[in-house]
Structures are given as structure tokens and as C-alpha cells.
Design a protein around this motif. Structure first.
Motif, mmCIF file in Angstrom:
data_model
loop_
_atom_site.group_PDB
_atom_site.id
_atom_site.type_symbol
_atom_site.label_atom_id
_atom_site.label_comp_id
_atom_site.label_asym_id
_atom_site.label_seq_id
_atom_site.Cartn_x
_atom_site.Cartn_y
_atom_site.Cartn_z
ATOM 1 N N GLY A 1 0.771 -1.446 -0.044
ATOM 2 C CA GLY A 1 -0.251 -0.081 0.165
ATOM 3 C C GLY A 1 0.833 1.155 0.108
ATOM 4 N N THR A 2 0.219 2.360 -0.341
ATOM 5 C CA THR A 2 0.878 3.630 -0.330
ATOM 6 C C THR A 2 1.333 4.037 1.201
ATOM 7 O OG1 THR A 2 -1.212 4.773 -0.115
ATOM 8 C CG2 THR A 2 -0.161 4.374 -2.355
ATOM 9 N N GLN A 3 0.728 3.876 2.155
ATOM 10 C CA GLN A 3 1.092 4.326 3.357
ATOM 11 C C GLN A 3 0.993 3.068 4.386
ATOM 12 O OE1 GLN A 3 -1.946 7.457 4.247
ATOM 13 N NE2 GLN A 3 -0.244 8.935 3.903
ATOM 14 N N PRO A 4 2.085 2.040 4.506
ATOM 15 C CA PRO A 4 1.922 0.708 5.035
ATOM 16 C C PRO A 4 2.334 1.385 6.442
ATOM 17 C CG PRO A 4 3.901 1.034 3.678
ATOM 18 C CD PRO A 4 3.064 2.270 3.314
ATOM 19 N N VAL A 5 1.701 0.533 7.335
ATOM 20 C CA VAL A 5 1.997 0.724 9.038
ATOM 21 C C VAL A 5 2.611 -0.684 9.176
ATOM 22 C CG1 VAL A 5 1.269 1.047 11.064
ATOM 23 C CG2 VAL A 5 0.108 2.198 9.222
ATOM 24 N N PRO A 6 4.009 -0.670 9.570
ATOM 25 C CA PRO A 6 4.878 -1.965 10.050
ATOM 26 C C PRO A 6 4.070 -2.594 11.256
ATOM 27 C CG PRO A 6 6.361 -0.241 9.490
ATOM 28 C CD PRO A 6 5.189 0.505 9.473
ATOM 29 N N GLN A 7 3.935 -3.725 11.464
ATOM 30 C CA GLN A 7 3.563 -4.573 12.669
ATOM 31 C C GLN A 7 4.626 -5.327 13.003
ATOM 32 O OE1 GLN A 7 0.679 -4.182 13.910
ATOM 33 N NE2 GLN A 7 -0.033 -2.501 12.325
ATOM 34 N N SER A 8 4.969 -5.021 14.186
ATOM 35 C CA SER A 8 6.190 -6.051 14.692
ATOM 36 C C SER A 8 5.863 -7.487 14.932
ATOM 37 C CB SER A 8 6.395 -5.749 16.432
ATOM 38 O OG SER A 8 7.455 -6.579 16.951
ATOM 39 N N ALA A 9 6.628 -8.217 14.341
ATOM 40 C CA ALA A 9 6.622 -9.678 14.400
ATOM 41 C C ALA A 9 7.196 -10.379 15.428
ATOM 42 C CB ALA A 9 6.858 -10.189 12.940
ATOM 43 N N GLY A 10 8.235 -9.447 15.939
ATOM 44 C CA GLY A 10 8.784 -10.259 16.996
ATOM 45 C C GLY A 10 10.554 -9.359 17.303
ATOM 46 N N VAL A 11 10.873 -9.535 18.489
ATOM 47 C CA VAL A 11 12.142 -9.338 18.950
ATOM 48 C C VAL A 11 13.104 -10.238 19.356
ATOM 49 C CG1 VAL A 11 13.393 -7.591 20.520
ATOM 50 C CG2 VAL A 11 11.082 -6.822 19.786
ATOM 51 N N PHE A 12 14.425 -10.308 18.863
ATOM 52 C CA PHE A 12 15.089 -11.498 19.082
ATOM 53 C C PHE A 12 16.145 -11.415 20.213
ATOM 54 C CE2 PHE A 12 14.639 -11.450 14.125
ATOM 55 C CZ PHE A 12 13.618 -12.411 14.295
ATOM 56 N N THR A 13 15.825 -12.081 21.131
ATOM 57 C CA THR A 13 16.904 -11.797 22.178
ATOM 58 C C THR A 13 18.127 -12.761 21.973
ATOM 59 O OG1 THR A 13 15.695 -13.710 23.173
ATOM 60 C CG2 THR A 13 15.111 -11.480 23.985
ATOM 61 N N GLU A 14 17.674 -13.835 20.837
ATOM 62 C CA GLU A 14 19.111 -14.449 20.508
ATOM 63 C C GLU A 14 18.733 -14.686 18.837
ATOM 64 O OE1 GLU A 14 18.291 -19.264 21.294
ATOM 65 O OE2 GLU A 14 18.847 -18.060 23.017
ATOM 66 N N LEU A 15 19.810 -14.745 18.164
ATOM 67 C CA LEU A 15 19.668 -14.858 16.609
ATOM 68 C C LEU A 15 18.997 -16.248 16.307
ATOM 69 C CD1 LEU A 15 22.933 -13.603 15.490
ATOM 70 C CD2 LEU A 15 21.015 -12.260 16.381
ATOM 71 N N PRO A 16 18.128 -16.180 15.551
ATOM 72 C CA PRO A 16 17.410 -17.256 14.963
ATOM 73 C C PRO A 16 18.389 -18.068 14.152
ATOM 74 C CG PRO A 16 16.439 -15.454 13.532
ATOM 75 C CD PRO A 16 17.577 -14.830 14.678
ATOM 76 N N THR A 17 18.193 -19.434 14.239
ATOM 77 C CA THR A 17 19.269 -20.105 13.259
ATOM 78 C C THR A 17 18.295 -21.044 12.278
ATOM 79 O OG1 THR A 17 19.581 -21.867 14.860
ATOM 80 C CG2 THR A 17 20.927 -19.892 15.011
ATOM 81 N N VAL A 18 18.853 -21.781 11.355
ATOM 82 C CA VAL A 18 18.195 -22.889 10.761
ATOM 83 C C VAL A 18 17.659 -24.041 11.626
ATOM 84 C CG1 VAL A 18 18.428 -24.806 8.835
ATOM 85 C CG2 VAL A 18 19.481 -22.482 8.571
ATOM 86 N N ALA A 19 18.561 -24.090 12.699
ATOM 87 C CA ALA A 19 17.877 -25.280 13.845
ATOM 88 C C ALA A 19 16.951 -24.759 14.527
ATOM 89 C CB ALA A 19 19.191 -25.759 14.499
ATOM 90 N N ARG A 20 17.174 -23.493 14.796
ATOM 91 C CA ARG A 20 15.791 -22.875 15.589
ATOM 92 C C ARG A 20 15.491 -21.543 15.022
ATOM 93 N NH1 ARG A 20 16.184 -24.089 21.150
ATOM 94 N NH2 ARG A 20 15.775 -21.899 21.718
ATOM 95 N N PRO A 21 14.429 -21.751 13.913
ATOM 96 C CA PRO A 21 14.131 -20.592 13.382
ATOM 97 C C PRO A 21 12.969 -19.970 14.024
ATOM 98 C CG PRO A 21 13.019 -22.496 12.551
ATOM 99 C CD PRO A 21 14.078 -23.002 13.722
ATOM 100 N N PHE A 22 12.737 -18.822 13.369
ATOM 101 C CA PHE A 22 11.656 -17.877 14.098
ATOM 102 C C PHE A 22 10.567 -18.137 13.115
ATOM 103 C CE2 PHE A 22 9.384 -13.643 13.864
ATOM 104 C CZ PHE A 22 9.290 -13.560 15.151
#
Length: 242
Positions: free
Chosen positions: A187-208
């Protein structure tokens, strides 16, 4: 948002979760509605968005295979409630906690750090939802470079409207900062929505793992510790989801 609101408004926003789960009685719901009518418009909007996102998450839960949440997750949810907050739970909610907590736990398993995870902890985890995405016939994987080094790897199923995200070679954020994921609608005026805050980095073994809508862009920014209500920096990576 709740951390920056008066205590009464923060408590009102907390009630959005049992309302979304239909875990309050008729009298209690009317009382909540009366408080909402008198609340600041921003609080009413945040309440409505929370209920809507919880309904969306629970719809995703019904689409997935049944998976029992790990036994420690219930304890984590209860531990996240302040001691005095548990004492103030409406009586109807207390009676329904036997099923509300497992349902909330199931939601956490699906989104792995979306709405519910923002409330009880943002740690990425290895969850059944990730395997559900991986085994879908329409599953696709995209890799995009990250400003500062490394790449973000996203696997998604357009049919299930679920996606997993992992970092590959991405350095840890600077001290006092965190990576935060956003879903940005088209859209022309998109409003981002938080999906999550990473306290540790997501990995292939432990994805978000997250739910998404068609046409949204998954973006990652660097934010102050604890995350932000809206992005405060330019995205360091972005992936358009179909």
C-alpha cells in the motif's frame, strides 16, 4: 506499548488476550467494554489490534497438525504474569486458565515470537510450525543479504500463510541493541507491525516462525534493547512474501 502507558491502560491492554480467547464472562466483558469506551483512542486501537492478531493466530493453529506444547511452556507463561497480576485475574479467567494457558502455548508454538511471544518472551525456538512449513508442497526458500554481513533465509508456504526466518552469518547486534522483525503490508502508507524481537539470533535449527498475509514484506531493523513500537532505523534486510 504497555510499558509506556499508565498502569490502568496497561492492565486494560492485558485483558485483550482473555477477551480474544473468550475467557471472560458476560459481565466482565461489559465492564471491559465500558473501560474501552472511556480509554484513549490509541489504547482502543491497540486493544482491537491485539484481539484481531490473536484471532488470526488461533486460525493458524487450527490449520496445523495438533502438537502438544512442551511441559515447561505453561510454567513460562504463568511466570511471565506479575504476582499481583495473577491475583487480579477476573474470576472467570481464573476458572478458564486450565484451557487458556495450553491454547496460548499452542499459539506460541505456531508463531514462535509473534504477538503472544512479544508478551511472554521473544526467544526464537525450534517449533513444530517450522516443520509444518518445510513439508508443505508449495514451500519456497529465499535468501537475502543483510546490511552489515550475512544473509536472512526465509522459507514460506503461501498456502499455509506461515514463514520461518533464520540468520546465516549475521553478526550479533551492537551492545544495547536488538534485531526486530516487522511485517509491512503493501500500500501507499503501510504501517509496519512488529513480528518479534530477537533475544538470540534465529538459526536454521532454531528458526523464527510467523504468520503473514499475502503481499507483506518481512523486514528486519536494529532497535533499542526491548524493541520498538515502530521502526526507528532503516531495514537491514527485506523479503517480499507472496
Amino acid at each position: 506499548m504497555a510499558d509506556q502507558l499508565p498502569r490502568s491502560d496497561a492492565e486494560l491492554l492485558d485483558l485483550a488476550y482473555p477477551c480474544a480467547l473468550d475467557a471472560v464472562g458476560d459481565i466482565e466483558r461489559r465492564h471491559i467494554e465500558e473501560r474501552l469506551a472511556k480509554a484513549d483512542p490509541a489504547v482502543r486501537q491497540a486493544f482491537s489490534e491485539t484481539v484481531e492478531r490473536m484471532h488470526e493466530v488461533m486460525a493458524r493453529v487450527t490449520e496445523l497438525d495438533a502438537h502438544a506444547p512442551p511441559p515447561e511452556l505453561e510454567a513460562r507463561i504463568l511466570a511471565a504474569l506479575p504476582d499481583d497480576g495473577r491475583d487480579r485475574l477476573p474470576s472467570a479467567w481464573q476458572r478458564r486458565m486450565r484451557w487458556v494457558v495450553p491454547v496460548a502455548a499452542a499459539a506460541c508454538l505456531v508463531i514462535g515470537g509473534g504477538l503472544v511471544a512479544d508478551r511472554i518472551g521473544t526467544q526464537p525456538s525450534s517449533v513444530p510450525g517450522a516443520e509444518q512449513v518445510h513439508r508443505q508442497p508449495d514451500a519456497r526458500t529465499l535468501s537475502k543479504p543483510v546490511v552489515g554481513g550475512g544473509s536472512v533465509v526465509v522459507e514460506f508456504s503461501a498456502q499455509q500463510r506461515l514463514a520461518t526466518m533464520a540468520f546465516d552469518g549475521v553478526p550479533a547486534p551492537p551492545s544495547g541493541r536488538v534485531y526486530q522483525a516487522w511485517l509491512v503490508p503493501s500500500g501507499t502508507q503501510p504501517v509496519p507491525q512488529s513480528a518479534g524481537v530477537f533475544t538470540e539470533l534465529p538459526t536454521v535449527a532454531r528458526p523464527f516462525v510467523m504468520a503473514f498475509e499475502s503481499g507483506e514484506t518481512l523486514a528486519v531493523t536494529v532497535e533499542p534493547s526491548g524493541g520498538s513500537k515502530a521502526p526507528t532505523t532503516e531495514p537491514i534486510a527485506g523479503v517480499l512474501l507472496p
